[in-house]
Design a protein around this motif. Sequence first.
Motif, short mmCIF file in Angstrom:
data_model
loop_
_atom_site.label_atom_id
_atom_site.label_comp_id
_atom_site.label_asym_id
_atom_site.label_seq_id
_atom_site.Cartn_x
_atom_site.Cartn_y
_atom_site.Cartn_z
N UNK A 9 104.32 -39.71 -4.29
CA UNK A 9 103.31 -39.12 -5.17
C UNK A 9 103.94 -38.48 -6.41
N UNK A 10 105.08 -37.81 -6.25
CA UNK A 10 105.69 -37.13 -7.39
C UNK A 10 106.19 -38.12 -8.43
N UNK A 11 106.51 -39.34 -7.99
CA UNK A 11 106.99 -40.36 -8.92
C UNK A 11 105.93 -40.71 -9.95
N UNK A 12 104.65 -40.59 -9.60
CA UNK A 12 103.60 -40.90 -10.59
C UNK A 12 103.63 -39.89 -11.73
N UNK A 13 103.83 -38.61 -11.41
CA UNK A 13 103.93 -37.60 -12.46
C UNK A 13 105.19 -37.79 -13.28
N UNK A 14 106.29 -38.18 -12.61
CA UNK A 14 107.53 -38.43 -13.34
C UNK A 14 107.36 -39.59 -14.31
N UNK A 15 106.67 -40.63 -13.89
CA UNK A 15 106.46 -41.79 -14.76
C UNK A 15 105.60 -41.40 -15.96
N UNK A 16 104.55 -40.61 -15.73
CA UNK A 16 103.72 -40.14 -16.85
C UNK A 16 104.53 -39.28 -17.81
N UNK A 17 105.42 -38.46 -17.28
CA UNK A 17 106.26 -37.62 -18.12
C UNK A 17 107.21 -38.46 -18.97
N UNK A 18 107.82 -39.46 -18.37
CA UNK A 18 108.74 -40.32 -19.10
C UNK A 18 108.01 -41.10 -20.18
N UNK B 137 102.03 -30.19 -1.89
CA UNK B 137 101.85 -31.25 -0.90
C UNK B 137 101.30 -30.67 0.40
N UNK B 138 100.40 -31.39 1.08
CA UNK B 138 99.94 -32.75 0.80
C UNK B 138 98.53 -32.78 0.18
N UNK C 129 96.13 -27.23 5.85
CA UNK C 129 96.40 -28.63 6.16
C UNK C 129 95.43 -29.54 5.41
N UNK C 130 95.84 -30.76 5.18
CA UNK C 130 95.00 -31.69 4.41
C UNK C 130 93.62 -31.87 5.05
N UNK C 131 93.58 -31.95 6.37
CA UNK C 131 92.31 -32.17 7.06
C UNK C 131 91.34 -31.01 6.89
N UNK D 262 103.68 -27.51 4.42
CA UNK D 262 103.96 -26.07 4.56
C UNK D 262 103.79 -25.35 3.23
N UNK D 263 103.81 -24.01 3.30
CA UNK D 263 103.58 -23.22 2.10
C UNK D 263 104.51 -22.02 1.97
N UNK D 264 105.21 -21.65 3.03
CA UNK D 264 106.03 -20.43 2.99
C UNK D 264 107.13 -20.51 1.94
N UNK D 265 107.57 -21.73 1.58
CA UNK D 265 108.65 -21.89 0.61
C UNK D 265 108.20 -21.69 -0.83
#
Length: 278
Positions: free
Chosen positions: A129-138, A64-65, A42-44, A13-16
């Motif tokens: 997916x967000x964990x990969x960016x968090x790991x790069x940040x750490x 996302x996504x 949508x991703x497709x 979604x995107x409204x948020x």
Amino acid sequence: MTERTALEVWGDPIAHSRSPQLHTAAYRALGLDWTFERRRVPEAAFVDTLAARGSGLRGLSLTMPLKGAAFAAAKWRDDCAEVTGAVNTLLLDADGPRGFNTDAGGIVRALREAGVDSLDGARIVGAGATATSALAALAELGARHVEIVARRPAAVAPLQALGHRLGIVVVPVPMDAAAHAPMPVTVATIPGDARVAAASANALAAAGGLLMDVVYGHWPTALSDAWTRAGHPTLSGEGMLLHQALLQVRVFTGGDTGAVLPGEQAVLAEMRRALVGG
């Protein structure tokens, strides 16, 4: 008539999304008559929608996504995007889309703003997916040992491989562990509405340290509630959102995350006011 420069945030979604408020405030502060709109994609439909874009569209913010699809579409990627396999920013050059990951930089800048300039170890909750960016940040903050708490320890394997490339020892820990080792920082990357058992949240909070929860639309979360009850500090995802957006503005105006804006602190202050004001 000259076509107005347009920017958009795509997702589903995107409204948020708060990106329109943040970016509109930034371009107003910079004296640029640029527009920034939301579009549900949508991703497709991503590839066809990107191909059908108008000539006035200068860049995209991706949520996302779509970060994997944007990675695949980029003809060039910055180092962070290459490492994480995720693109949240596309600069639509004539030679093809250029992809950037500003999420990791947003986490780094938000943690530094909270007084975390360096660390040796840390914890991530979630293995998506967000964990990969968090790991790069750490990694950028100096971490060499990171525990990743996940419901399925097998899901941590790709993050262990990424950790190896970043020089970090990544250790999987089950979500239902009865106790956790103390860590100065925990970065939660699970959705805000994800169900976390009270025992699991309390066990994580008991380990102490600062919680940075990347969520900003479902606050407080189960984890932030547990941290508050335990008397430990918390950060919502608004800081990450703010700072990753500033890096996106650098990309859209100067072509690179390192292109510091004129009067950047004043621009950041206007973006912060727009975020707080909703």
